[in-house]
Design a protein around this motif. Structure first.
Motif, PDB file in Angstrom:
ATOM      1  N   ALA A 171      39.884  37.972  52.282  1.00  0.00           N
ATOM      2  CA  ALA A 171      39.219  38.820  51.201  1.00  0.00           C
ATOM      3  C   ALA A 171      40.054  38.395  49.829  1.00  0.00           C
ATOM      4  N   VAL A 172      41.159  38.392  49.681  1.00  0.00           N
ATOM      5  CA  VAL A 172      42.058  38.234  48.451  1.00  0.00           C
ATOM      6  C   VAL A 172      41.658  36.881  47.793  1.00  0.00           C
ATOM      7  N   ASP A 173      41.613  35.922  48.779  1.00  0.00           N
ATOM      8  CA  ASP A 173      41.386  34.421  48.544  1.00  0.00           C
ATOM      9  C   ASP A 173      39.795  34.384  47.933  1.00  0.00           C
ATOM     10  N   GLN A 174      39.041  35.210  48.663  1.00  0.00           N
ATOM     11  CA  GLN A 174      37.663  35.039  48.129  1.00  0.00           C
ATOM     12  C   GLN A 174      37.381  35.970  46.834  1.00  0.00           C
ATOM     13  N   ALA A 175      38.167  36.970  46.547  1.00  0.00           N
ATOM     14  CA  ALA A 175      38.008  37.590  45.162  1.00  0.00           C
ATOM     15  C   ALA A 175      38.672  36.889  44.158  1.00  0.00           C
ATOM     16  N   PHE A 176      39.719  36.236  44.308  1.00  0.00           N
ATOM     17  CA  PHE A 176      40.101  35.371  43.253  1.00  0.00           C
ATOM     18  C   PHE A 176      39.200  34.238  43.114  1.00  0.00           C
ATOM     19  N   ALA A 177      38.690  33.622  44.147  1.00  0.00           N
ATOM     20  CA  ALA A 177      37.788  32.286  43.869  1.00  0.00           C
ATOM     21  C   ALA A 177      36.430  32.968  43.176  1.00  0.00           C
ATOM     22  N   GLU A 178      35.942  34.136  43.411  1.00  0.00           N
ATOM     23  CA  GLU A 178      34.766  34.793  42.667  1.00  0.00           C
ATOM     24  C   GLU A 178      35.166  34.890  40.916  1.00  0.00           C
ATOM     25  N   SER A 179      36.696  35.157  40.759  1.00  0.00           N
ATOM     26  CA  SER A 179      36.894  35.676  39.642  1.00  0.00           C
ATOM     27  C   SER A 179      37.241  34.258  38.611  1.00  0.00           C
ATOM     28  N   ASP A 180      37.170  33.071  39.349  1.00  0.00           N
ATOM     29  CA  ASP A 180      37.645  31.816  38.734  1.00  0.00           C
ATOM     30  C   ASP A 180      36.251  31.352  37.873  1.00  0.00           C
TER      31      ASP A 180
END
Length: 180
Positions: A171-180
């Protein structure tokens, strides 16, 4: 008392209560086993993935040597490590969470903590009383009861819940990928 001594004493008392005396050697062997305890299977990968995005402070109920041995297997460079030996008390004592908040403040993270833990009793109940938001790693999500931890005997509502630490890391990885 250091964690190995606490374990030994608990083992002796439990044995006595159940009618199975525990020798001093048996109690000492249990206490000495702490450095050999394995981490959960997903801990190493999950902690490394989360470390890419956040600083990590460990608040542990074990002693320094016990945690150091565990961390050799994890291989994570934590930003701070607070053990019961360092603090002089065990979770759920509020002093442990006061020490955590003070250490985070020293690191420049006042008001920016997210407490991630499995035990509602030892971690989430006192963390909520200390005003910390929390993520419950509910490893028993598909099992009844509380497992090895006591019933928290309170209405604890962590802010988020995941069945494993790796699920949180995803979930953390996905949240950071979405914010890039």
């Amino acid at each position: 008392m250091l964690y190995p001594d606490v374990l030994g004493e608990a083992f002796r008392r439990t044995g006595a209560k159940l009618g199975y005396p525990v020798s001093s050697q048996e109690a000492a062997a249990l206490g000495a086993s702490v450095p050999e305890w394995p981490a959960f299977d997903d801990s190493e990968e999950a902690l490394h993935r989360i470390k890419k995005h956040y600083q990590q402070i460990i608040l542990s109920n074990v002693h320094r040597n016990g945690f150091a041995a565990s961390n050799r297997r994890l291989g994570v460079d934590f930003d701070a490590i607070l053990t019961a030996e360092d603090i002089g008390s065990y979770k759920p004592n509020p002093a442990n969470f006061d020490a955590l908040i003070a250490r985070a403040k020293e690191m420049g993270h006042s008001g920016r903590l997210l407490h991630v833990a499995q035990s509602l009793f030892h971690d989430h109940a006192p963390a909520q009383r200390a005003g910390l938001p929390g993520v419950w790693i509910n490893r028993r999500h598909d099992k009844p009861g509380w497992g090895a931890t006591p019933d928290p005997r309170a209405n604890i509502r962590p802010d988020l819940q995941f069945p494993t630490l790796i699920a949180l890391a995803t979930a953390v990885d996905q949240a950071f990928a979405e914010s890039d």
